[in-house]
Design a protein around this motif. Structure first.
Motif, PDB file in Angstrom:
ATOM      1  N   PRO A   1       0.819  -1.236   0.000  1.00 35.70           N
ATOM      2  CA  PRO A   1       0.000   0.000   0.000  1.00 35.70           C
ATOM      3  C   PRO A   1       0.839   1.267   0.000  1.00 35.70           C
ATOM      4  N   VAL A   2       2.006   1.226   0.644  1.00 36.39           N
ATOM      5  CA  VAL A   2       2.873   2.406   0.687  1.00 36.39           C
ATOM      6  C   VAL A   2       3.388   2.740  -0.704  1.00 36.39           C
ATOM      7  N   VAL A   3       3.931   1.722  -1.380  1.00 34.56           N
ATOM      8  CA  VAL A   3       4.481   1.935  -2.724  1.00 34.56           C
ATOM      9  C   VAL A   3       3.375   2.313  -3.703  1.00 34.56           C
ATOM     10  N   LEU A   4       2.196   1.705  -3.546  1.00 35.24           N
ATOM     11  CA  LEU A   4       1.074   2.020  -4.433  1.00 35.24           C
ATOM     12  C   LEU A   4       0.659   3.488  -4.291  1.00 35.24           C
ATOM     13  N   VAL A   5       0.575   3.975  -3.066  1.00 38.76           N
ATOM     14  CA  VAL A   5       0.187   5.376  -2.846  1.00 38.76           C
ATOM     15  C   VAL A   5       1.221   6.323  -3.440  1.00 38.76           C
ATOM     16  N   VAL A   6       2.509   6.020  -3.220  1.00 38.50           N
ATOM     17  CA  VAL A   6       3.576   6.863  -3.787  1.00 38.50           C
ATOM     18  C   VAL A   6       3.503   6.862  -5.306  1.00 38.50           C
ATOM     19  N   LEU A   7       3.287   5.690  -5.887  1.00 41.02           N
ATOM     20  CA  LEU A   7       3.172   5.586  -7.348  1.00 41.02           C
ATOM     21  C   LEU A   7       2.015   6.417  -7.874  1.00 41.02           C
ATOM     22  N   LEU A   8       0.856   6.323  -7.234  1.00 38.76           N
ATOM     23  CA  LEU A   8      -0.320   7.065  -7.688  1.00 38.76           C
ATOM     24  C   LEU A   8      -0.111   8.573  -7.558  1.00 38.76           C
ATOM     25  N   LEU A   9       0.502   9.006  -6.447  1.00 38.79           N
ATOM     26  CA  LEU A   9       0.750  10.431  -6.257  1.00 38.79           C
ATOM     27  C   LEU A   9       1.722  10.971  -7.294  1.00 38.79           C
ATOM     28  N   ARG A  10       2.819  10.234  -7.526  1.00 41.52           N
ATOM     29  CA  ARG A  10       3.823  10.694  -8.497  1.00 41.52           C
ATOM     30  C   ARG A  10       3.291  10.641  -9.925  1.00 41.52           C
TER      31      ARG A  10
ATOM     32  N   ALA B   1       1.535  14.967  -8.339  1.00 40.74           N
ATOM     33  CA  ALA B   1       2.726  15.811  -8.419  1.00 40.74           C
ATOM     34  C   ALA B   1       3.974  14.952  -8.262  1.00 40.74           C
ATOM     35  N   GLU B   2       5.030  15.339  -8.962  1.00 37.10           N
ATOM     36  CA  GLU B   2       6.284  14.599  -8.910  1.00 37.10           C
ATOM     37  C   GLU B   2       7.432  15.570  -8.676  1.00 37.10           C
ATOM     38  N   PRO B   3       8.365  15.221  -7.779  1.00 37.32           N
ATOM     39  CA  PRO B   3       9.514  16.114  -7.545  1.00 37.32           C
ATOM     40  C   PRO B   3      10.623  15.876  -8.560  1.00 37.32           C
ATOM     41  N   PHE B   4      11.298  16.943  -8.927  1.00 36.93           N
ATOM     42  CA  PHE B   4      12.458  16.870  -9.805  1.00 36.93           C
ATOM     43  C   PHE B   4      13.525  17.814  -9.268  1.00 36.93           C
ATOM     44  N   ARG B   5      14.777  17.557  -9.643  1.00 39.54           N
ATOM     45  CA  ARG B   5      15.890  18.437  -9.291  1.00 39.54           C
ATOM     46  C   ARG B   5      16.471  19.033 -10.567  1.00 39.54           C
TER      47      ARG B   5
ATOM     48  N   ASP C   1      17.866  23.667  -7.601  1.00 45.06           N
ATOM     49  CA  ASP C   1      16.463  23.859  -7.228  1.00 45.06           C
ATOM     50  C   ASP C   1      15.735  22.517  -7.276  1.00 45.06           C
ATOM     51  N   PHE C   2      14.902  22.271  -6.288  1.00 45.14           N
ATOM     52  CA  PHE C   2      14.031  21.101  -6.272  1.00 45.14           C
ATOM     53  C   PHE C   2      12.614  21.599  -6.549  1.00 45.14           C
ATOM     54  N   ILE C   3      11.998  21.067  -7.575  1.00 45.76           N
ATOM     55  CA  ILE C   3      10.703  21.593  -8.003  1.00 45.76           C
ATOM     56  C   ILE C   3       9.626  20.518  -7.938  1.00 45.76           C
ATOM     57  N   LEU C   4       8.373  20.973  -7.932  1.00 47.65           N
ATOM     58  CA  LEU C   4       7.231  20.079  -8.047  1.00 47.65           C
ATOM     59  C   LEU C   4       6.593  20.281  -9.407  1.00 47.65           C
ATOM     60  N   VAL C   5       6.176  19.167 -10.004  1.00 51.83           N
ATOM     61  CA  VAL C   5       5.582  19.192 -11.336  1.00 51.83           C
ATOM     62  C   VAL C   5       4.158  18.659 -11.262  1.00 51.83           C
ATOM     63  N   ASN C   6       3.228  19.446 -11.770  1.00 53.13           N
ATOM     64  CA  ASN C   6       1.820  19.058 -11.835  1.00 53.13           C
ATOM     65  C   ASN C   6       1.660  17.977 -12.903  1.00 53.13           C
ATOM     66  N   LYS C   7       1.294  16.757 -12.487  1.00 53.95           N
ATOM     67  CA  LYS C   7       1.221  15.640 -13.425  1.00 53.95           C
ATOM     68  C   LYS C   7      -0.122  15.518 -14.134  1.00 53.95           C
ATOM     69  N   PHE C   8      -1.137  16.295 -13.708  1.00 58.98           N
ATOM     70  CA  PHE C   8      -2.434  16.177 -14.378  1.00 58.98           C
ATOM     71  C   PHE C   8      -2.788  17.415 -15.194  1.00 58.98           C
ATOM     72  N   ALA C   9      -1.843  18.379 -15.298  1.00 61.00           N
ATOM     73  CA  ALA C   9      -2.126  19.619 -16.030  1.00 61.00           C
ATOM     74  C   ALA C   9      -2.465  19.352 -17.489  1.00 61.00           C
ATOM     75  N   TYR C  10      -1.806  18.368 -18.086  1.00 63.48           N
ATOM     76  CA  TYR C  10      -2.008  18.087 -19.508  1.00 63.48           C
ATOM     77  C   TYR C  10      -2.596  16.705 -19.762  1.00 63.48           C
ATOM     78  N   GLY C  11      -3.176  16.114 -18.734  1.00 60.13           N
ATOM     79  CA  GLY C  11      -3.793  14.802 -18.900  1.00 60.13           C
ATOM     80  C   GLY C  11      -3.133  13.757 -18.029  1.00 60.13           C
ATOM     81  N   LEU C  12      -3.861  12.679 -17.777  1.00 56.32           N
ATOM     82  CA  LEU C  12      -3.341  11.580 -16.968  1.00 56.32           C
ATOM     83  C   LEU C  12      -2.663  10.561 -17.874  1.00 56.32           C
TER      84      LEU C  12
END
Length: 299
Positions: free
Chosen positions: A56-65, A69-73, A87-98
């Motif tokens: 369940p932990v890995v599944l939740v992380v996978l779904l969130l990323r 949102a997903e972090p990038f450097r 800089d460490f940034i967050l990227v909106n993963k649903f802005a352009y579709g799933l």
């Protein structure tokens, strides 16, 4: 070596789910009955216990990323001064579709990039022989092996040209649909000469400008003493942006390997829209944590 973290998460989710599921379907009842008959307190075998706990932990992380949102450097200076190295940034993963994890196939369409968006995408180029036998990334489709699989690598640039736009780039001059993009000079670039990226820009006399790209006002850097990029149109980029593609450029206009070199960025390569700097690390002895950048909204 480059790792596709989404693929690793997907693989672990499947592995833990299969181990836990198969155990519950075929082994759990017999094992529990045997232990109950022996009067022994029940416990799962170590591999099953790990799979049950981590699934369940890995599944939740996978779904969130994948879908939120997903972090990038930021690894290079191609987006300076907007985004700095470290800089460490967050990227909106649903802005352009799933999109499906690892495969990046779009399953739900939620929108398209707009002019001025800062986007993360998978590099769309090729692996080429640099003449010494070493394979390097290139935007040249005519290289020695243009069909060689390119390891997944995420890049970040700003959307300049949309499908159907007429784009012209001549040195520092950018024209979109025949109209010059306006920019005002702010002043010379200032930075820490102890950092390699800053030192290059200081040595090359970089200047900072405010560019008005559609509704987005943002900073760019110019240093023509360092490099004069390819003009547009060129052999890889026609004057009219093809459907399903975007012309992207770095804000560090004279030090960015972008569409001017390797062509348009296919829509299918999109990963998401950058929206926030959540941490900025300048390095030991060269600034440490830059608290002034934390929480900065990316424009």
């Amino acid at each position: 070596m480059e790792f596709d973290f989404s693929a690793i998460l997907l693989g672990l989710t499947v592995l833990f789910g299969v181990v836990w599921g198969l155990d519950r379907l075929f082994l759990y009842k017999q094992r529990k009955a045997r232990l109950d008959a022996a009067g022994t307190e029940y416990s799962d075998p170590v591999p099953v216990d790990w799979a049950r706990s981590l699934f369940p932990v890995v599944l939740v992380v996978l779904l969130l990323r994948t879908f939120v949102a997903e972090p990038f450097r930021i690894p290079s200076g191609s987006m300076m001064p907007t985004l700095d190295v470290g800089d460490f940034i967050l990227v909106n993963k649903f802005a352009y579709g799933l999109r499906l994890p690892a495969f990046n196939n779009k399953v739900v369409d939620l929108g398209e990039p707009q002019r001025g968006d800062v986007v993360v995408f998978r590099f769309p180029g090729f692996l080429c022989d640099d003449g010494t036998g070493k394979l390097i990334r290139s935007g040249d489709p005519g290289c020695s092996d243009p069909h060689a699989k390119v390891p997944s690598q995420n890049w970040i640039k700003r959307v300049v040209g949309l499908p159907g736009d007429s784009i012209e780039v001549h040195g520092a001059d950018l024209l979109i649909n025949g109209k010059p993009v306006q920019a005002e000079e702010i002043g010379p670039y200032t930075g820490n000469p102890q950092r390699a990226e800053d030192r290059l820009m200081l040595d090359m006399g970089a200047t900072v400008w405010k560019e008005h790209l559609g509704k987005v006002n943002h900073m760019i850097a110019r240093m023509p003493a360092y490099n004069i990029p390819n003009p547009i149109p060129n052999a890889k980029v026609p004057s009219k942006v093809p459907e399903g593609c975007y012309v992207v450029m770095g804000d560090n206009r004279n030090n960015s390997e972008d569409s001017r070199w390797w062509g348009c960025m296919p829509e299918k390569n999109l990963a998401g829209k950058a929206f926030l700097i959540w941490m900025s690390w300048k390095g030991w002895g060269t600034g440490g944590v830059d608290f002034s950048r934390i929480g900065t909204v990316i424009h």
